[in-house]
Scaffold this active site. Structure first.
Site, PDB file in Angstrom:
ATOM      1  N   LYS A  49       0.845  -1.201   0.000  1.00 35.39           N
ATOM      2  CA  LYS A  49       0.000   0.000   0.000  1.00 35.39           C
ATOM      3  C   LYS A  49       0.881   1.254   0.000  1.00 35.39           C
ATOM      4  CE  LYS A  49      -0.331  -0.319   5.065  1.00 35.39           C
ATOM      5  NZ  LYS A  49      -1.162  -0.781   6.189  1.00 35.39           N
ATOM      6  N   ARG A 148     -10.927  -0.305  14.386  1.00 35.32           N
ATOM      7  CA  ARG A 148     -10.615   0.487  13.200  1.00 35.32           C
ATOM      8  C   ARG A 148     -11.435  -0.022  12.029  1.00 35.32           C
ATOM      9  NH1 ARG A 148      -4.581   0.871  10.536  1.00 35.32           N
ATOM     10  NH2 ARG A 148      -5.151  -1.218   9.836  1.00 35.32           N
ATOM     11  N   TYR A 272      15.222  30.582   8.035  1.00 30.69           N
ATOM     12  CA  TYR A 272      13.960  31.279   8.363  1.00 30.69           C
ATOM     13  C   TYR A 272      13.860  31.536   9.856  1.00 30.69           C
ATOM     14  CZ  TYR A 272      11.760  30.654   3.773  1.00 30.69           C
ATOM     15  OH  TYR A 272      11.430  30.724   2.443  1.00 30.69           O
ATOM     16  N   MET A 320      11.463  24.423   2.625  1.00 32.38           N
ATOM     17  CA  MET A 320      10.739  23.515   1.727  1.00 32.38           C
ATOM     18  C   MET A 320      11.694  22.711   0.842  1.00 32.38           C
ATOM     19  SD  MET A 320       7.876  24.379  -1.163  1.00 32.38           S
ATOM     20  CE  MET A 320       6.741  25.179  -0.055  1.00 32.38           C
TER      21      MET A 320
HETATM   22  C1  LIG Z   1      -0.420  -1.751   6.908  1.00 33.12           C
HETATM   23  C2  LIG Z   1      -1.027  -3.045   7.268  1.00 33.12           C
HETATM   24  C3  LIG Z   1      -0.238  -4.211   7.368  1.00 33.12           C
HETATM   25  C4  LIG Z   1       1.272  -4.176   7.325  1.00 33.12           C
HETATM   26  O1  LIG Z   1       1.750  -3.685   8.555  1.00 33.12           O
HETATM   27  P1  LIG Z   1       3.303  -3.591   8.906  1.00 33.12           P
HETATM   28  O2  LIG Z   1       3.316  -3.117  10.310  1.00 33.12           O
HETATM   29  O3  LIG Z   1       3.904  -2.594   7.970  1.00 33.12           O
HETATM   30  O4  LIG Z   1       3.871  -4.936   8.740  1.00 33.12           O
HETATM   31  C5  LIG Z   1      -0.878  -5.420   7.547  1.00 33.12           C
HETATM   32  N1  LIG Z   1      -2.227  -5.490   7.657  1.00 33.12           N
HETATM   33  C6  LIG Z   1      -3.011  -4.397   7.612  1.00 33.12           C
HETATM   34  C7  LIG Z   1      -4.486  -4.541   7.775  1.00 33.12           C
HETATM   35  C8  LIG Z   1      -2.446  -3.135   7.436  1.00 33.12           C
HETATM   36  O5  LIG Z   1      -3.223  -2.043   7.420  1.00 33.12           O
END
Ligand SMILES: *Cc1c(COP(=O)(O)O)cnc(C)c1O
Length: 386
Positions: A49, A148, A272, A320
């Protein structure tokens, strides 16, 4: 990365960026393999992701595929659609956040598997299955203590009382997610495992996917059928423990170009807001990386770069597009226009930078941005993305 037309040479491309991000595909494959060996016979997916945690999913996912990975997790349907052309058809791509109402048909058409996180997502997927008259594959997420995503205890009761809600859905895995998998001593892990085990006992026998990277370094009971490591694949291993050596290899190095070097007098205000006043005559180097490149502004007057073994503290605010470094410790003329200093590498790990920013390596990785010249290396051979 900044798009440049083909008549620029590789060197020109390199010099046109403020810094160079090098990603080692061999290290990615190594990390996938050591996790696979550790959790065998459990299979390991790869979580790719957020553009493979900022490292480039189109290059990174095929490296995991080459190491034997066939299961890939992204967060959004859009990420899955973008990733699909980069993987062989025998790879499966799963969408962790599930689907927005109205995007079910696109997901099914592309042969992507949604995670069903709520009764509403279950209903929508089942409706599409009825419409097209064939079963549709999906994962079913159960919340085991993170609040979540995934079915709550009440929602789970609902589908157990009314199994026909799942008609038309071919559940490939039941999944859940650890909130504290990176803390082996945290009792929340065992509590989540117990909640999951109790839920599984009420469902038909199905394969299970539970562990993130942290979970892959807990006991075997956390592994089940498929694990979902992310950050460990990208070089961030478990915190040091007495019982084993961290087998995870760093994956990236980041260096930045010097764009100016100057001598300043005692009392000179740097950057800055003039937040740093030179306490003595100093030499200052300005480098071409800033907060727009994921070098957070919270690193103002904090953190450092390296040249060889010499530590070069950040002085003044992070801008930046640039940072100012105290390079007084280096002999005059060591750094010049175009020199490279190390921001992440053998002297300063990703974990060190995250600690200096009061954040986690995940946030540094995913903030790296697209202005660097990216070089994908594979042991001795180097090629690059244009
Ligand atoms: C991001 C995520 C993972 C991977 O987690 P890591 O801590 O990077 O290994 C696995 N399962 C879900 C549902 C996630 O959101």
């Amino acid at each position: 990365m900044v798009e440049m037309s083909l008549h620029f040479s590789q060197t020109e491309r390199d010099l046109a960026a403020g810094g160079v991000l090098t990603i080692d595909l061999a290290a990615l494959r190594h990390n996938y393999s050591v996790i696979t060996q550790r959790i065998a016979p459990t299979r390991a997916a790869a979580v790719v992701k957020a553009n493979a945690y900022g490292l480039g999913a189109s290059r990174v996912a095929p490296a995991f595929y080459e190491a034997g990975c066939r299961d890939f997790f992204v967060a959004h349907l859009g990420e899955a659609i973008a990733l699909k052309p980069h993987l062989n058809p025998d790879a499966t791509i799963y969408v962790l956040n599930g689907l927005q109402p109205g995007s079910e048909a696109a997901c099914a058409r592309e042969n992507l598997l949604p995670v069903l996180n709520s009764l509403e997502q279950i209903e929508n997927w089942a409706r599409l299955a009825r419409t097209i008259g064939s079963k549709l594959p999906a994962l079913l997420q159960i919340d085991t203590g993170m609040a979540r995503l995934g079915l709550s205890a009440k929602e789970l009761d609902r589908i157990i009382d009314e199994p026909s809600l799942l008609d038309g859905i071919d559940i490939k895995f039941v999944i859940s997610h650890l909130a504290s998998g990176d803390e082996p001593e945290n009792p929340a892990n065992a509590a989540q495992l117990a909640t999951l085990t109790a839920a599984l006992a009420r469902l038909p026998k199905l394969p299970v996917a539970f562990s993130n990277s942290g979970g892959c370094f807990l006991e075997k009971t956390y592994y089940f059928d498929l694990a979902r490591p992310g950050v460990a694949l990208y070089g961030v291993g478990p915190a040091p423990r007495h019982d084993f050596e961290n087998p995870i290899r760093p994956v990236l190095t980041l260096s930045a170009r010097v764009i100016q070097v100057r001598d300043v007098d005692e009392g000179a205000a740097i950057g800055y807001g003039g937040t740093f006043i030179a306490p003595r005559p100093m030499r200052i180097a300005t480098i071409a990386v800033g907060y727009a490149d994921g070098w957070f502004r919270s690193l103002s007057n904090k953190g450092c770069a390296f040249f060889g073994d010499t530590r070069l503290p950040v002085v003044g605010r992070v801008s930046m597009d640039s940072i100012t470094l105290d390079v007084t410790a280096l002999p005059e003329d060591t750094l010049k226009l175009g020199s490279l200093v190390e921001l992440i590498g053998p002297h300063q790990r990703l974990e060190d930078v995250a600690r200096d920013c009061d954040t986690i390596p995940y946030e540094i990785l995913t903030a790296l941005g697209d202005r660097y010249a990216r070089i994908y290396v594979d042991r001795s051979t180097a090629d690059r993305q244009s």
